[in-house]
Design an enzyme around this catalytic site. Sequence first.
Site, PDB file in Angstrom:
ATOM      1  N   GLU A 128       0.828  -1.213   0.000  1.00 24.66           N
ATOM      2  CA  GLU A 128       0.000   0.000   0.000  1.00 24.66           C
ATOM      3  C   GLU A 128       0.861   1.261   0.000  1.00 24.66           C
ATOM      4  O   GLU A 128       0.503   2.273  -0.602  1.00 24.66           O
ATOM      5  CB  GLU A 128      -0.941   0.004   1.214  1.00 24.66           C
ATOM      6  CG  GLU A 128      -1.996  -1.082   1.182  1.00 24.66           C
ATOM      7  CD  GLU A 128      -2.986  -0.893   0.041  1.00 24.66           C
ATOM      8  OE1 GLU A 128      -2.614  -1.127  -1.121  1.00 24.66           O
ATOM      9  OE2 GLU A 128      -4.136  -0.516   0.301  1.00 24.66           O
ATOM     10  N   THR A 181      -5.176   7.143  -5.559  1.00 27.43           N
ATOM     11  CA  THR A 181      -5.235   7.381  -4.113  1.00 27.43           C
ATOM     12  C   THR A 181      -4.244   8.475  -3.714  1.00 27.43           C
ATOM     13  O   THR A 181      -4.558   9.344  -2.904  1.00 27.43           O
ATOM     14  CB  THR A 181      -4.903   6.079  -3.348  1.00 27.43           C
ATOM     15  OG1 THR A 181      -5.799   5.069  -3.793  1.00 27.43           O
ATOM     16  CG2 THR A 181      -5.043   6.245  -1.853  1.00 27.43           C
TER      17      THR A 181
END
Length: 307
Positions: A128, A181
Amino acid sequence: METLKIFCPATIANVSCGFDVLGLALDAVGDEMVVRKSAKKGISITKLEGQNLPTETHLNVAGVAGMALLEQSDYQGGFEIEIYKKIKAGSGIGSSAASSAGAVWAMNELLGKPFTTAKLVEFAMEGERLASGVAHADNVAPALFGGFTLVRSYHPLDIVEIPFPSELFATVIHPQIEVKTADSRKILKTSIRLQDGIKQWGNVGGLIAGLFLEDYALIGRSLHDHIVEPIRSILIPGFDDIKSGALSAGALGSGISGSGPSIFALSQGEETAQNVGETMKKIYQDIGVDYDVHVSKINREGIKILD
Ligand code: ADP
């Protein structure tokens, strides 16, 4: 056991009030991966189908998460990974998390489970970090544990599994635009007003209590985000109409899925969740936005072995 084929679920992070701390796993949509032990050290991404993504180990989240695990393992060999993407990257339903979590989960199984699920979350968070610049756990935790998860603390990492009622269904609509993101994080403010904080932590507590108590009305009253949604929703076409359409079709609540552009709604019962999906579709058809819709029960198991 030398090879595993697995299903890696899509996930909804934030769940309105729980920015960076709440997440849930879906059943109806996810990637598939094949993970195989190999004599060659390190991780090789040998196949990647369905999306145009890098296959170099250090540029693919599965490679980076997998290397984080290998660094703490006694295993002298390596792994080959095939990724069959069904979740579109940048859709806001945990595309990168599915690959990061899937890689480390399967590797751990093939090594005889030397690591706890909580430790796998830490490895997957490194994937991530590559995808978004921040090692957040709100997608990888529900992918690995299944169900609803709360990241009670990041330092030290403390993941809590939250029970939830069986009639809870999710509807997700993905407008066909990509929001990275990393970009949707940049527009957020770094400080919040105390009044907004009070509303937000009231709702987080209310949502957790509603899930435990199987109190659908309380779940609905708590699905509000006073901090992130007002800023991020500007990036999503038709957000206000989709949200109010979902509520009028009977959803308990609705908000941005992860960093968007997907919009989710939670409903009591599959029929309502389907109606919510139909209403959302009509709104995007009217304004001329292409979309994918998923209606799914909450996935209790997380990653699953396929035969
Ligand atoms: P999502 O919220 O759907 O995971 P992100 O924007 O957070 O979308 O992550 C996608 C980013 O991660 C893209 O920049 C993509 O190139 C990168 N990436 C690297 N490997 C993968 C992978 N295996 N699956 C998905 N995205 C990946």
